[in-house]
Design a protein around this motif. Structure first.
Motif, PDB file in Angstrom:
ATOM      1  N   LEU A   1      23.357 -40.411 -32.650  1.00 39.80           N
ATOM      2  CA  LEU A   1      24.108 -40.837 -31.473  1.00 39.80           C
ATOM      3  C   LEU A   1      23.729 -39.990 -30.261  1.00 39.80           C
ATOM      4  N   ILE A   2      23.535 -38.694 -30.491  1.00 38.62           N
ATOM      5  CA  ILE A   2      23.083 -37.808 -29.411  1.00 38.62           C
ATOM      6  C   ILE A   2      21.709 -38.241 -28.913  1.00 38.62           C
ATOM      7  N   LEU A   3      20.850 -38.668 -29.841  1.00 35.45           N
ATOM      8  CA  LEU A   3      19.524 -39.165 -29.452  1.00 35.45           C
ATOM      9  C   LEU A   3      19.646 -40.353 -28.512  1.00 35.45           C
ATOM     10  N   LEU A   4      20.582 -41.251 -28.801  1.00 35.37           N
ATOM     11  CA  LEU A   4      20.795 -42.404 -27.921  1.00 35.37           C
ATOM     12  C   LEU A   4      21.225 -41.958 -26.527  1.00 35.37           C
ATOM     13  N   PHE A   5      22.123 -40.964 -26.468  1.00 25.43           N
ATOM     14  CA  PHE A   5      22.556 -40.452 -25.163  1.00 25.43           C
ATOM     15  C   PHE A   5      21.402 -39.792 -24.410  1.00 25.43           C
ATOM     16  N   LEU A   6      20.506 -39.138 -25.142  1.00 26.14           N
ATOM     17  CA  LEU A   6      19.333 -38.541 -24.503  1.00 26.14           C
ATOM     18  C   LEU A   6      18.444 -39.619 -23.899  1.00 26.14           C
ATOM     19  N   TYR A   7      18.249 -40.695 -24.633  1.00 27.30           N
ATOM     20  CA  TYR A   7      17.479 -41.816 -24.081  1.00 27.30           C
ATOM     21  C   TYR A   7      18.143 -42.362 -22.823  1.00 27.30           C
ATOM     22  N   PHE A   8      19.461 -42.541 -22.880  1.00 26.49           N
ATOM     23  CA  PHE A   8      20.182 -43.023 -21.708  1.00 26.49           C
ATOM     24  C   PHE A   8      20.008 -42.078 -20.528  1.00 26.49           C
ATOM     25  N   GLY A   9      20.000 -40.772 -20.815  1.00 26.10           N
ATOM     26  CA  GLY A   9      19.822 -39.781 -19.756  1.00 26.10           C
ATOM     27  C   GLY A   9      18.465 -39.885 -19.095  1.00 26.10           C
ATOM     28  N   VAL A  10      17.413 -40.053 -19.905  1.00 27.17           N
ATOM     29  CA  VAL A  10      16.065 -40.196 -19.353  1.00 27.17           C
ATOM     30  C   VAL A  10      15.965 -41.459 -18.501  1.00 27.17           C
ATOM     31  N   ILE A  11      16.511 -42.565 -19.005  1.00 28.98           N
ATOM     32  CA  ILE A  11      16.461 -43.824 -18.261  1.00 28.98           C
ATOM     33  C   ILE A  11      17.237 -43.700 -16.955  1.00 28.98           C
ATOM     34  N   ALA A  12      18.444 -43.097 -17.021  1.00 26.03           N
ATOM     35  CA  ALA A  12      19.274 -42.965 -15.824  1.00 26.03           C
ATOM     36  C   ALA A  12      18.615 -42.079 -14.779  1.00 26.03           C
ATOM     37  N   LEU A  13      18.018 -40.971 -15.212  1.00 26.80           N
ATOM     38  CA  LEU A  13      17.341 -40.082 -14.270  1.00 26.80           C
ATOM     39  C   LEU A  13      16.180 -40.801 -13.586  1.00 26.80           C
ATOM     40  N   GLY A  14      15.429 -41.556 -14.349  1.00 29.86           N
ATOM     41  CA  GLY A  14      14.288 -42.263 -13.786  1.00 29.86           C
ATOM     42  C   GLY A  14      14.680 -43.289 -12.739  1.00 29.86           C
ATOM     43  N   GLN A  15      15.883 -43.837 -12.870  1.00 32.28           N
ATOM     44  CA  GLN A  15      16.334 -44.856 -11.934  1.00 32.28           C
ATOM     45  C   GLN A  15      17.160 -44.280 -10.786  1.00 32.28           C
ATOM     46  N   ALA A  16      17.789 -43.137 -11.012  1.00 30.06           N
ATOM     47  CA  ALA A  16      18.714 -42.593 -10.005  1.00 30.06           C
ATOM     48  C   ALA A  16      18.006 -41.804  -8.907  1.00 30.06           C
ATOM     49  N   ILE A  17      16.894 -41.157  -9.248  1.00 32.16           N
ATOM     50  CA  ILE A  17      16.193 -40.314  -8.277  1.00 32.16           C
ATOM     51  C   ILE A  17      15.170 -41.163  -7.536  1.00 32.16           C
ATOM     52  N   GLY A  18      15.306 -41.216  -6.231  1.00 32.11           N
ATOM     53  CA  GLY A  18      14.445 -42.077  -5.427  1.00 32.11           C
ATOM     54  C   GLY A  18      13.005 -41.621  -5.365  1.00 32.11           C
ATOM     55  N   ASN A  19      12.783 -40.326  -5.236  1.00 35.30           N
ATOM     56  CA  ASN A  19      11.426 -39.800  -5.151  1.00 35.30           C
ATOM     57  C   ASN A  19      10.771 -39.830  -6.527  1.00 35.30           C
ATOM     58  N   ARG A  20       9.632 -40.526  -6.648  1.00 31.84           N
ATOM     59  CA  ARG A  20       9.003 -40.724  -7.946  1.00 31.84           C
ATOM     60  C   ARG A  20       8.547 -39.413  -8.583  1.00 31.84           C
ATOM     61  N   ASP A  21       8.001 -38.505  -7.794  1.00 34.17           N
ATOM     62  CA  ASP A  21       7.539 -37.233  -8.351  1.00 34.17           C
ATOM     63  C   ASP A  21       8.705 -36.405  -8.871  1.00 34.17           C
ATOM     64  N   SER A  22       9.797 -36.375  -8.113  1.00 32.10           N
ATOM     65  CA  SER A  22      10.979 -35.618  -8.550  1.00 32.10           C
ATOM     66  C   SER A  22      11.587 -36.236  -9.798  1.00 32.10           C
ATOM     67  N   ALA A  23      11.635 -37.572  -9.829  1.00 35.34           N
ATOM     68  CA  ALA A  23      12.174 -38.259 -11.002  1.00 35.34           C
ATOM     69  C   ALA A  23      11.317 -37.979 -12.232  1.00 35.34           C
ATOM     70  N   ALA A  24       9.997 -37.971 -12.048  1.00 36.78           N
ATOM     71  CA  ALA A  24       9.091 -37.713 -13.165  1.00 36.78           C
ATOM     72  C   ALA A  24       9.310 -36.314 -13.734  1.00 36.78           C
ATOM     73  N   LYS A  25       9.478 -35.328 -12.861  1.00 32.30           N
ATOM     74  CA  LYS A  25       9.703 -33.955 -13.322  1.00 32.30           C
ATOM     75  C   LYS A  25      11.033 -33.827 -14.051  1.00 32.30           C
ATOM     76  N   ALA A  26      12.082 -34.449 -13.500  1.00 33.40           N
ATOM     77  CA  ALA A  26      13.402 -34.367 -14.128  1.00 33.40           C
ATOM     78  C   ALA A  26      13.398 -35.023 -15.501  1.00 33.40           C
TER      79      ALA A  26
END
Length: 251
Positions: free
Chosen positions: A134-159
């Motif tokens: 279940l924690i793994l699923l939340f980690l996936y959600f976190g990666v997806i959310a970060l990629g969509q929430a941060i406007g700058n592509r380079d910053s999103a990639a690093k996060a």
């Protein structure tokens, strides 16, 4: 050692051309392996002497769980590649693979619940293996959310890369949870490096399903990456020519 292939792989154009040659083979392999594996596992594999036919859920549950963990390891590798070698294609792979990994984790959790009901008498227990998945699923959600929430592509990639690398510590916890803690979840059903505990009539279709799931993942991943590469390289001449060629072939 010649690392030219590694640097060429970071070229969007070279990747697009190479992946186009791989796709048909991977797609046919996935269809063939999954088709044979499903028919064999559901119609011809013998029932388990304890669980009866309910055990057949393993032919979906085990491949999905293995693939969910493997994909997250891939995210971490892509994250390291992006941070160290600054390859933008690594971020493309990370962003394309994360939703697939999330879906595989959902499938593993749902099929595990279906299997758990007749086995444990409950759809869900706060078992170490289940909780870490279940924690793994939340980690996936976190990666997806970060990629969509941060406007700058380079910053999103690093996060996303940092989260993927930090979160990979959960993978050995998932794998060894049944050994480290007293859990309801059984030990490994299937291993590529150990002698199977099941008869060949049961583990061979499982092997086909595992291989089929990985080929399916590779096919979907390449399709998603190719679309994202075309989107990011929309201003380049080669991408414009490729889009025009595809539109012309459709018309």
């Amino acid at each position: 050692m010649n690392w030219m292939w590694f640097h060429k792989l970071g070229s969007p154009k070279w990747f697009y051309e190479l992946s186009g040659r791989w796709l048909p083979w991977l797609a046919w392999a996935a269809a063939l392996l999954l088709g044979i594996g499903l028919v064999w596992s559901l119609a011809f594999a013998p029932a388990d002497y304890q669980q009866g036919n309910s055990f057949r859920i393993i032919y979906i549950h085990v491949p999905a769980a293995m693939l969910a963990q493997s994909i997250y390891i891939m995210l971490a590798v892509a994250g390291v590649t992006g941070l160290v070698w600054k390859m933008k294609l690594a971020d493309v792979a990370l962003q394309a693979a994360a939703p697939i990994g999330a879906w595989m984790t959902v499938i593993a959790l749902l099929t595990g619940a279906i299997w758990g009901k007749p086995t444990w008498g409950a759809w869900w227990v706060w078992d170490a293996r289940l909780t870490s998945m279940l924690i793994l699923l939340f980690l996936y959600f976190g990666v997806i959310a970060l990629g969509q929430a941060i406007g700058n592509r380079d910053s999103a990639a690093k996060a996303c890369a940092v989260l993927a690398i930090v979160g990979v510590i959960n993978i050995p916890i998932i794998k060894y949870s049944v050994e480290w803690w007293n859990t309801l979840h059984q030990g490994a059903t299937f291993s590529l490096i150990e002698k199977p505990a099941m008869p060949s009539s049961m583990w061979l279709p499982l092997l086909l399903m595992v291989l089929g799931f990985y080929c399916f993942f590779a096919t979907v991943l390449l399709l998603r990456m190719r679309l994202e590469v075309l989107r990011r390289e929309a201003r380049s001449s080669w991408a414009q020519l490729e889009v025009a060629r595809q539109v012309g072939s459709v018309l």
